[in-house]
Design a protein around this motif. Structure first.
Motif, mmCIF file in Angstrom:
data_model
loop_
_atom_site.group_PDB
_atom_site.id
_atom_site.type_symbol
_atom_site.label_atom_id
_atom_site.label_comp_id
_atom_site.label_asym_id
_atom_site.label_seq_id
_atom_site.Cartn_x
_atom_site.Cartn_y
_atom_site.Cartn_z
ATOM 1 N N TRP A 1 -14.135 3.518 -3.908
ATOM 2 C CA TRP A 1 -13.480 2.553 -4.789
ATOM 3 C C TRP A 1 -12.683 1.542 -3.974
ATOM 4 O O TRP A 1 -12.017 1.907 -3.009
ATOM 5 N N ASN A 2 -12.760 0.294 -4.391
ATOM 6 C CA ASN A 2 -11.975 -0.777 -3.781
ATOM 7 C C ASN A 2 -11.057 -1.402 -4.816
ATOM 8 O O ASN A 2 -11.410 -1.488 -6.001
ATOM 9 N N THR A 3 -9.900 -1.848 -4.362
ATOM 10 C CA THR A 3 -9.017 -2.685 -5.173
ATOM 11 C C THR A 3 -9.212 -4.112 -4.683
ATOM 12 O O THR A 3 -9.110 -4.387 -3.488
ATOM 13 N N VAL A 4 -9.519 -5.005 -5.617
ATOM 14 C CA VAL A 4 -9.836 -6.394 -5.291
ATOM 15 C C VAL A 4 -8.784 -7.304 -5.908
ATOM 16 O O VAL A 4 -8.562 -7.277 -7.120
ATOM 17 N N SER A 5 -8.155 -8.122 -5.064
ATOM 18 C CA SER A 5 -7.141 -9.069 -5.537
ATOM 19 C C SER A 5 -7.805 -10.297 -6.138
ATOM 20 O O SER A 5 -8.769 -10.831 -5.588
ATOM 21 N N GLN B 1 -9.119 -4.021 -0.616
ATOM 22 C CA GLN B 1 -8.399 -2.901 -0.012
ATOM 23 C C GLN B 1 -8.949 -1.587 -0.561
ATOM 24 O O GLN B 1 -9.608 -1.570 -1.601
ATOM 25 N N PRO B 2 -8.647 -0.458 0.105
ATOM 26 C CA PRO B 2 -9.056 0.836 -0.454
ATOM 27 C C PRO B 2 -8.512 0.998 -1.870
ATOM 28 O O PRO B 2 -7.412 0.540 -2.179
ATOM 29 N N GLY B 3 -9.279 1.622 -2.726
ATOM 30 C CA GLY B 3 -8.915 1.756 -4.135
ATOM 31 C C GLY B 3 -7.564 2.404 -4.363
ATOM 32 O O GLY B 3 -7.334 3.533 -3.944
ATOM 33 N N TYR B 4 -6.687 1.680 -5.043
ATOM 34 C CA TYR B 4 -5.351 2.172 -5.372
ATOM 35 C C TYR B 4 -5.456 3.291 -6.400
ATOM 36 O O TYR B 4 -6.040 3.109 -7.467
ATOM 37 N N HIS B 5 -4.939 4.458 -6.070
ATOM 38 C CA HIS B 5 -4.987 5.656 -6.917
ATOM 39 C C HIS B 5 -6.416 6.109 -7.218
ATOM 40 O O HIS B 5 -6.670 6.713 -8.254
ATOM 41 N N VAL C 1 -16.407 -0.263 2.961
ATOM 42 C CA VAL C 1 -15.740 -0.483 4.249
ATOM 43 C C VAL C 1 -16.035 -1.891 4.762
ATOM 44 O O VAL C 1 -15.138 -2.592 5.227
ATOM 45 N N GLU C 2 -17.276 -2.307 4.645
ATOM 46 C CA GLU C 2 -17.672 -3.647 5.110
ATOM 47 C C GLU C 2 -16.868 -4.739 4.388
ATOM 48 O O GLU C 2 -16.379 -5.680 5.014
ATOM 49 N N LEU C 3 -16.720 -4.601 3.068
ATOM 50 C CA LEU C 3 -15.971 -5.597 2.295
ATOM 51 C C LEU C 3 -14.490 -5.604 2.679
ATOM 52 O O LEU C 3 -13.873 -6.668 2.771
ATOM 53 N N ARG C 4 -13.933 -4.429 2.944
ATOM 54 C CA ARG C 4 -12.520 -4.346 3.363
ATOM 55 C C ARG C 4 -12.301 -5.024 4.712
ATOM 56 O O ARG C 4 -11.266 -5.659 4.931
ATOM 57 N N GLU C 5 -13.271 -4.858 5.602
ATOM 58 C CA GLU C 5 -13.156 -5.478 6.922
ATOM 59 C C GLU C 5 -13.342 -6.992 6.856
ATOM 60 O O GLU C 5 -12.759 -7.723 7.644
ATOM 61 N N LYS C 6 -14.125 -7.448 5.919
ATOM 62 C CA LYS C 6 -14.470 -8.871 5.822
ATOM 63 C C LYS C 6 -13.445 -9.689 5.040
ATOM 64 O O LYS C 6 -13.203 -10.850 5.356
#
Length: 119
Positions: free
Chosen positions: A77-81, A67-71, A57-62
């Motif tokens: 899980w996070n999805t990282v661009s 983003q929240p993990g796709y599928h 959550v911290e990484l998504r906010e920062k």
């Protein structure tokens, strides 16, 4: 970081294997048979990594690139661009964290074997 650099970084870690268990486009990296990273071969613009829930959550906010993990289980899980402002070190840190989160969930004996092989 491109998909080849991502692949090379993952494969240099102890006991890592790669495969295509979900079809020919989804490249999966595992440690001791457990997934720690997934990416699309054709798109190669992002990857999914496991993450401790509060840090996720911290990484998504920062970072807008996280983003929240796709599928995936959005809690862990996070999805990282790869197309953003995150540095290679930040991307490596997220991959390392995912790898270590998976290892923490393994039986103690297997953790010890991996640690012994890592020295």
């Amino acid at each position: 970081m491109n998909i080849e650099e991502l692949r090379d970084y993952c494969l240099q870690k102890p006991a890592v294997t790669e495969g295509l268990p979900f079809g020919e486009d989804t490249l999966v990296f595992k440690v001791a048979g457990k997934i720690f990273l997934l990416t699309s071969i054709s798109q190669g613009a992002s990857f999914n990594v496991k993450c401790e829930p509060e840090l996720a959550v911290e990484l998504r906010e920062k970072y807008t690139e996280v983003q929240p993990g796709y599928h995936m289980n959005k809690k862990m899980w996070n999805t990282v661009s790869l197309n953003g402002t995150l540095t290679k070190k930040q991307l490596h840190d997220m991959i390392d964290h995912s790898y270590n989160e998976v290892i923490k969930g393994l039986p103690k004996k297997l953790q010890e074997e991996l640690a012994a092989g890592n020295q």
